[in-house]
Design a protein around this motif. Structure first.
Motif, PDB file in Angstrom:
ATOM      1  N   ASP A 418      -1.289   4.218  -6.718  1.00 61.91           N
ATOM      2  CA  ASP A 418       0.092   3.699  -6.715  1.00 61.91           C
ATOM      3  C   ASP A 418       0.954   4.407  -7.750  1.00 61.91           C
ATOM      4  O   ASP A 418       2.092   4.815  -7.472  1.00 61.91           O
ATOM      5  N   THR A 419       0.414   4.585  -8.957  1.00 60.45           N
ATOM      6  CA  THR A 419       1.179   5.223 -10.041  1.00 60.45           C
ATOM      7  C   THR A 419       1.507   6.672  -9.697  1.00 60.45           C
ATOM      8  O   THR A 419       2.660   7.121  -9.846  1.00 60.45           O
ATOM      9  N   ALA A 420       0.499   7.424  -9.230  1.00 59.00           N
ATOM     10  CA  ALA A 420       0.723   8.825  -8.890  1.00 59.00           C
ATOM     11  C   ALA A 420       1.726   8.963  -7.759  1.00 59.00           C
ATOM     12  O   ALA A 420       2.578   9.865  -7.767  1.00 59.00           O
ATOM     13  N   CYS A 421       1.667   8.080  -6.794  1.00 57.78           N
ATOM     14  CA  CYS A 421       2.604   8.127  -5.665  1.00 57.78           C
ATOM     15  C   CYS A 421       4.031   7.873  -6.138  1.00 57.78           C
ATOM     16  O   CYS A 421       4.970   8.576  -5.735  1.00 57.78           O
ATOM     17  N   PHE A 422       4.203   6.882  -6.998  1.00 58.01           N
ATOM     18  CA  PHE A 422       5.541   6.567  -7.507  1.00 58.01           C
ATOM     19  C   PHE A 422       6.130   7.755  -8.273  1.00 58.01           C
ATOM     20  O   PHE A 422       7.287   8.132  -8.067  1.00 58.01           O
ATOM     21  N   VAL A 423       5.325   8.377  -9.152  1.00 60.48           N
ATOM     22  CA  VAL A 423       5.802   9.511  -9.950  1.00 60.48           C
ATOM     23  C   VAL A 423       6.151  10.694  -9.048  1.00 60.48           C
ATOM     24  O   VAL A 423       7.212  11.322  -9.201  1.00 60.48           O
TER      25      VAL A 423
END
Length: 552
Positions: A418-423
Motif C-alpha cells: 500500500d505504501t509503495a503504491c501510494f508513493v
C-alpha cells in the motif's frame, strides 16, 4: 477310475521308479521357480492322475500357496493361518500327514474344500539341509482309492528331489532379485528397467518415461562425504519410491539418476509428479540443513511418439536429458556472465558515481535556495528536474554496485504494498489509473528489510505506470503458497517484446527514451539478496506481470 487304473490298472514299483526318474530329470533341468512348479503340476497330473499343491515358507510365520492344480485362483494369494489345516500340520511336524477324509479334517478352508471336492490328501514336508522350505500335498479325488505305503515312500522320494530343486530355484531367485536391484537404494536397477520397457513395448501400451538426474553429485561428495552423499541418495530414493503404484514404476540407474515409468500418463500427470518431487526435495534440503540446494535436471519421452523400440526410447531419453543439462548450464553461465559484468561495472563506475553524487547534492541545495528566494525561471526548473534525474541515477548506481546490508525484521507485506503504491502513484501523475488490490494471503507477515522491499515495489509500480501513458489498470495480488507467499503486479500497458524479455534484468538495458536501465537490475539484486525469486511475463499490447515468490 483312478489315474493309476488308467495306466493299465496297476502300476508296478518299477514303473513308479521309471516315472520318478523322469520327474527327477525334469526337476534337475529347471532352475526357474515358476517353470519348475508348473512342470511338476502338469507331470503329476498326467503321470499319476493326481492333483497337487505346493506351499512355500515365505517367512517364519507365513506359509503361502505357491502353486496348485485344483485351486489356481489362490496361487500366491492364500496364506495358511489355520494351524489345523494339512499344510500347517506338515510343516509343524516335519513329517508326512495323511488325511483320508478331507470333509472331516479339511485340507483347505471349508468354502474352498467344497468347491474343489477333495476327498483325501497326502502332505509331505519339503526339507533341504534340515531347513523346511514348505510342503507338497497330493490330492486323491476318489473315496475308493487310498495311498499305499509304497506310494507314500515313492512320493517322499519325489518330495526330497523337489526340495533340492526348490532350494536351487529359490537361491537363483534371490540372486536374480539382487541383480535387478540397485545395491544402495534398493530400487529396481537399469537391467530391470530394460526388461520392463521391452515387455511394455511388446504389449503395445502407451507410456511415458521420466528421467531425474541429481545435479553436481561430486559437490555433495565434497561437503557431505561419500557416506553422507549415500545417505542423501537413500532418502531421495524413498521420495521416489513413494510414487510407485499400479501405473507407476520407479528405478535407480545409480549416481543420483532416477527414472519413473508411467503407464498411459499424460504430460500433465508427468508435470504433477515432477512438481511433487521438487517440493519434497526442497523440504528434505531444509530438514537435512544442507548448505547446497538439491537440484535436478528432468527429461521425458513418450511411447510410441518418441520411439518405437526400447533402444530408440532410451537413446532419445538421454538426448533430451543432455539437451536439458546443456540448457541449464547455458543459463547458469549466462547468470555468471551477468554477475561478472555487474562486478566489472561496479569497479569502473563506483568511483565515478561517488564523485558526481556529492556536487550534485550541493547544486541541488543552491537551486532550492534560489527557488525559495523567488529567483527562478523555466530554464532553471528544467535544470532542477535534470539534476534530480542525475541524482537518482547516481543513487541507483551506488545501490547496485555497493548494495547496503540487509536489515531484516518482521513486517506486514500488505502495508508495504500500500505504501509503495501510494508513493509511486503520487510521483507519477498519470490520468485514468485504476489500482485493484486482491490480497488473498491470510498471513502477510514476512521477515525482510522494509526499506529495500519498498524500493523494489516502487520500481515495479513505476515501471507499470510508465507502460500505461494513456492510463490503465494495475492489479496487485498476493497468494498463500504451501511454504511461502507470492506477489503479482500486473498492468495492461504496452508490454515487452518477446526478444527483449530475457534482457530486462540486465544493467543498462532499457527500451525507454529516458532511463538508464538500472531499475529492474536493482530490483532483481534486492530480491535475490533476500533469497526470493522474481519472474516476468509479458504480452506486447496486452501488458506485463511481475511475480515475486517469498519462501518461508
Amino acid at each position: 477310475m483312478t489315474g493309476l487304473e488308467k495306466k493299465n490298472t496297476v502300476c508296478s514299483e518299477l514303473d513308479y521308479l521309471g516315472l520318478l526318474f523322469e520327474i527327477h530329470t525334469r526337476l534337475s533341468s529347471s532352475i526357474d521357480l515358476e517353470e519348475l512348479t508348473a512342470n511338476l503340476k502338469s507331470t503329476i497330473q498326467d503321470k499319476f492322475g493326481l492333483a497337487v499343491a505346493i506351499y512355500l515358507q515365505e517367512s517364519e510365520k507365513d506359509l503361502v500357496l505357491f502353486a496348485s492344480s485344483i485351486a489356481p485362483q489362490l496361487e500366491k494369494k492364500y496364506k495358511v493361518t489355520d494351524s489345523s489345516l494339512l499344510a500347517a500340520q506338515v510343516v509343524h511336524k516335519k513329517q508326512a500327514v495323511y488325511i483320508e477324509n478331507a470333509l472331516s479334517s479339511p485340507v483347505f478352508p471349508e468354502e474352498v474344500s467344497n468347491e474343489v471336492g477333495v476327498c483325501s490328501a497326502l502332505g509331505l514336508p519339503l526339507i533341504d539341509d534340515k531347513k523346511v522350505l514348505g510342503t507338497i500335498v497330493f490330492f486323491q479325488p476318489h473315496f475308493q482309492r487310498t495311498f499305499s505305503s509304497n506310494e507314500v515312500r515313492l512320493y517322499e522320494a519325489l518330495a526330497g528331489d523337489l526340495a533340492k530343486a526348490l532350494s536351487n530355484a529359490l537361491l537363483f531367485e534371490k540372486v536374480k532379485s539382487l541383480a535387478y536391484k540397485d545395491p544402495l537404494t534398493g530400487l529396481k536397477n537399469f537391467q530391470a528397467f530394460q526388461d520392463t520397457l521391452n515387455n511394455l513395448i511388446t504389449s503395445e501400451s502407451g507410456f511415458s518415461i521420466v528421467i531425474i538426474d541429481l545435479d553436481d553429485v561430486n559437490d555433495f561428495n565434497i561437503f557431505l562425504g561419500y557416506q553422507g552423499t549415500n545417505d542423501l541418495l537413500i532418502r531421495l530414493a524413498l521420495v521416489i519410491k513413494s510414487f510407485e503404484e499400479g501405473k507407476v514404476s520407479v528405478f535407480s540407474f545409480g549416481g543420483g539418476v532416477f527414472v519413473l515409468l508411467l503407464l498411459g500418463e499424460s504430460i500433465n500427470s508427468v508435470k504433477t509428479y515432477l512438481a511433487s518431487f521438487q517440493r519434497q526435495t526442497e523440504a528434505l534440503s531444509v530438514e537435512l540443513r544442507l548448505n547446497k540446494a538439491i537440484s535436478f535436471t528432468f527429461a521425458s519421452v513418450k511411447y510410441p511418439g518418441d520411439g518405437k523400440t526400447g533402444q530408440e526410447l532410451q537413446t532419445n531419453l538421454f538426448k533430451e536429458l543432455d539437451k536439458a543439462k546443456r540448457a541449464k548450464k547455458a543459463a547458469k553461465d549466462e547468470k555468471q556472465r551477468r554477475a561478472e559484468k555487474l562486478a566489472l561495472v561496479g569497479q569502473l563506475a563506483s568511483g565515478f558515481a561517488n564523485e558526481i553524487y556529492n556536487p550534485l547534492t550541493v547544486l541541488k541545495g543552491y537551486f532550492q535556495l534560489m527557488r525559495h528566494q523567488g529567483h527562478w525561471s523555466n530554464y532553471q526548473e528544467t535544470i532542477y528536474q535534470e539534476l534530480e534525474r542525475i541524482e537518482k541515477l547516481a543513487r541507483d548506481f551506488i545501490l547496485l554496485t555497493k548494495p547496503t546490508a540487509i536489515k531484516k525484521k518482521t513486517v506486514n507485506l500488505h502495508e508495504l504494498l500500500d505504501t509503495a503504491c501510494f508513493v509511486a502513484v503520487s510521483k507519477n501523475p498519470v490520468h485514468k489509473i485504476d489500482v485493484k488490490k486482491e490480497y488473498k494471503a491470510q498471513n502477510p507477515m514476512i521477515f525482510a528489510d522494509p526499506a529495500q522491499v519498498l524500493q523494489v515495489l516502487k520500481n515495479l509500480y513505476c515501471n507499470a505506470l510508465e507502460a500505461m501513458p494513456q492510463g490503465g489498470i494495475i492489479t496487485i495480488s498476493t497468494f498463500e503458497l504451501p511454504k511461502g507467499l507470492q506477489i503479482e503486479i500486473t498492468d495492461n500497458g504496452v508490454g515487452i517484446p518477446p526478444d527483449s524479455l530475457h534482457k530486462i534484468f540486465e544493467p543498462f538495458y532499457t527500451s525507454k527514451e529516458q532511463g538508464a536501465g538500472l531499475g529492474l537490475a536493482l530490483v532483481q539484486q534486492i530480491v535475490q539478496a533476500h533469497g526470493w525469486d522474481i519472474e516476468a511475463e509479458s504480452y506486447p499490447g496486452r501488458g506485463s506481470k511481475f511475480v515475486i515468490t517469498i519462501p518461508r
